[in-house]
Design a protein around this motif. Sequence first.
Motif, mmCIF file in Angstrom:
data_model
loop_
_atom_site.group_PDB
_atom_site.id
_atom_site.type_symbol
_atom_site.label_atom_id
_atom_site.label_comp_id
_atom_site.label_asym_id
_atom_site.label_seq_id
_atom_site.Cartn_x
_atom_site.Cartn_y
_atom_site.Cartn_z
ATOM 1 N N ASP A 120 0.828 -1.204 0.000
ATOM 2 C CA ASP A 120 0.000 0.000 0.000
ATOM 3 C C ASP A 120 0.863 1.255 0.000
ATOM 4 O O ASP A 120 0.518 2.256 -0.644
ATOM 5 C CB ASP A 120 -0.932 0.002 1.208
ATOM 6 C CG ASP A 120 -2.089 -0.976 1.062
ATOM 7 O OD1 ASP A 120 -2.339 -1.426 -0.073
ATOM 8 O OD2 ASP A 120 -2.739 -1.282 2.078
ATOM 9 N N THR A 121 1.968 1.229 0.721
ATOM 10 C CA THR A 121 2.852 2.391 0.747
ATOM 11 C C THR A 121 3.336 2.735 -0.657
ATOM 12 O O THR A 121 3.298 3.902 -1.081
ATOM 13 C CB THR A 121 4.049 2.128 1.663
ATOM 14 O OG1 THR A 121 3.592 1.738 2.962
ATOM 15 C CG2 THR A 121 4.920 3.360 1.787
ATOM 16 N N LEU A 122 3.794 1.737 -1.392
ATOM 17 C CA LEU A 122 4.291 1.983 -2.752
ATOM 18 C C LEU A 122 3.174 2.419 -3.695
ATOM 19 O O LEU A 122 3.373 3.255 -4.575
ATOM 20 C CB LEU A 122 4.973 0.725 -3.285
ATOM 21 C CG LEU A 122 6.285 0.338 -2.599
ATOM 22 C CD1 LEU A 122 6.707 -1.068 -2.990
ATOM 23 C CD2 LEU A 122 7.389 1.346 -2.932
ATOM 24 N N ALA A 123 1.994 1.856 -3.510
ATOM 25 C CA ALA A 123 0.883 2.168 -4.414
ATOM 26 C C ALA A 123 0.273 3.530 -4.136
ATOM 27 O O ALA A 123 -0.220 4.194 -5.057
ATOM 28 C CB ALA A 123 -0.192 1.081 -4.299
ATOM 29 N N TRP A 124 0.296 3.989 -2.888
ATOM 30 C CA TRP A 124 -0.453 5.183 -2.498
ATOM 31 C C TRP A 124 0.393 6.436 -2.312
ATOM 32 O O TRP A 124 -0.135 7.538 -2.286
ATOM 33 C CB TRP A 124 -1.198 4.911 -1.188
ATOM 34 C CG TRP A 124 -2.253 3.853 -1.286
ATOM 35 C CD1 TRP A 124 -2.705 3.224 -2.430
ATOM 36 C CD2 TRP A 124 -2.989 3.266 -0.204
ATOM 37 N NE1 TRP A 124 -3.666 2.307 -2.124
ATOM 38 C CE2 TRP A 124 -3.870 2.292 -0.759
ATOM 39 C CE3 TRP A 124 -2.990 3.451 1.171
ATOM 40 C CZ2 TRP A 124 -4.742 1.537 0.018
ATOM 41 C CZ3 TRP A 124 -3.851 2.694 1.958
ATOM 42 C CH2 TRP A 124 -4.722 1.750 1.391
ATOM 43 N N ARG A 125 1.718 6.289 -2.163
ATOM 44 C CA ARG A 125 2.535 7.445 -1.765
ATOM 45 C C ARG A 125 2.451 8.599 -2.764
ATOM 46 O O ARG A 125 2.291 9.773 -2.369
ATOM 47 C CB ARG A 125 3.991 7.016 -1.561
ATOM 48 C CG ARG A 125 4.962 8.147 -1.208
ATOM 49 C CD ARG A 125 4.519 8.938 -0.012
ATOM 50 N NE ARG A 125 5.487 9.955 0.390
ATOM 51 C CZ ARG A 125 5.641 11.148 -0.176
ATOM 52 N NH1 ARG A 125 4.885 11.478 -1.213
ATOM 53 N NH2 ARG A 125 6.539 11.999 0.292
ATOM 54 N N ALA A 126 2.534 8.319 -4.048
ATOM 55 C CA ALA A 126 2.523 9.409 -5.027
ATOM 56 C C ALA A 126 1.197 10.168 -5.014
ATOM 57 O O ALA A 126 1.171 11.391 -5.203
ATOM 58 C CB ALA A 126 2.801 8.861 -6.426
#
Length: 366
Positions: A87-93
């Motif tokens: 989720d961190t990689l998918a949502w950060r941007a």
Amino acid sequence: MTVLGTRALNRATLARQLLLDRADVPVHDAVGHLCGMQAQEPQEPFVGLWSRLRAFDPADLSDLLVRRGLVRTHLMRRTVHLLTAEDTLAWRARHGTMLRQRVLGTYRREFEGVDLDELAVAGRAVMADGEPRSMAELVRVLADRWPAPAPRALGEMVIAALVPMAQTPPRGLWRTRAGVRNVLLSSWLGREADPPVPDGSDPVGQTLVRRYLAAFGPAASADVRAWCGLAGLPTAVAAIREELVTFRDERGRELLDLPDAPRPDPDTPAPVRFLPAFDNAILGYHDRGRIIDDAHRGLSVAGERVVLVDGRVAATWKVEADTVAVTPLRRLSPAECATVAEEGRELASFLSDSASDRVRVAASPG
């Protein structure tokens, strides 16, 4: 349109938040289902998961942090959250603009004339060696080039907004006191965060809405925004509206939900639950009336730990000399006091590794 009363919304929230029945799922899956857990106080997620999971072992959470399956990072509302790596990689941007705007909302004058994109490049270059650094260590390198912002402002802008970072263990490990040390998210997880899609659509926003409703619904669009801090989600809601069902609350607000998500009978019994500071079961809504009275709303942002009785905030709690000390906010019946004390003993045992089961429930207010 069906109207859902406060008690119906309360029971739905408890079910979605794994607070109606403790769940038998792995820690990673629970954190993913909850869309992350507020974690600026590093020990609080352990209590949050103990209240939600059967046979929760704190070592499982610590191990996931060390193995990088879970990550501590700034995300929703610019607060530190514990999230799955995926989720961190998918949502950060998707959160990048909001994070920048929120830091500017506090320090705008200090960044007048500062090229934030240039600052981001410089901050990333400092961190490119993969060495964890404290905010002070990072700021010392950048301050000569950008002397105008105060050190705190400069550090928060880089770490909490401009450059995706992870907080490294031992910060956040069970019964461990450690300062914050930051590392590039891409170094920690082995790849860059997913970039925004170039066609202007918002698949991440749509996913966030669906995931939020699974963990918090039924809820209004304002509740979604209060949880994550993002603007622009009405477009994502509109894109998936045909997938959703709608209700009204007693104030007439439209509530959105997933059609097959649990909405228990309002008369479903709710067990006593002890919540940690800043738990998203309360903070994850604009209208928190489903779980906390307006008179006590300030407790949720002041870092008070609370006790749910019949699904609502009815007391606060803290630990004093291996004793769980409970302070009621309303008159508790003898039966309620007994169930609070019973759950408090279990919590005391958990927090002390079975060394203490002491609990003290103060007299109810007159």
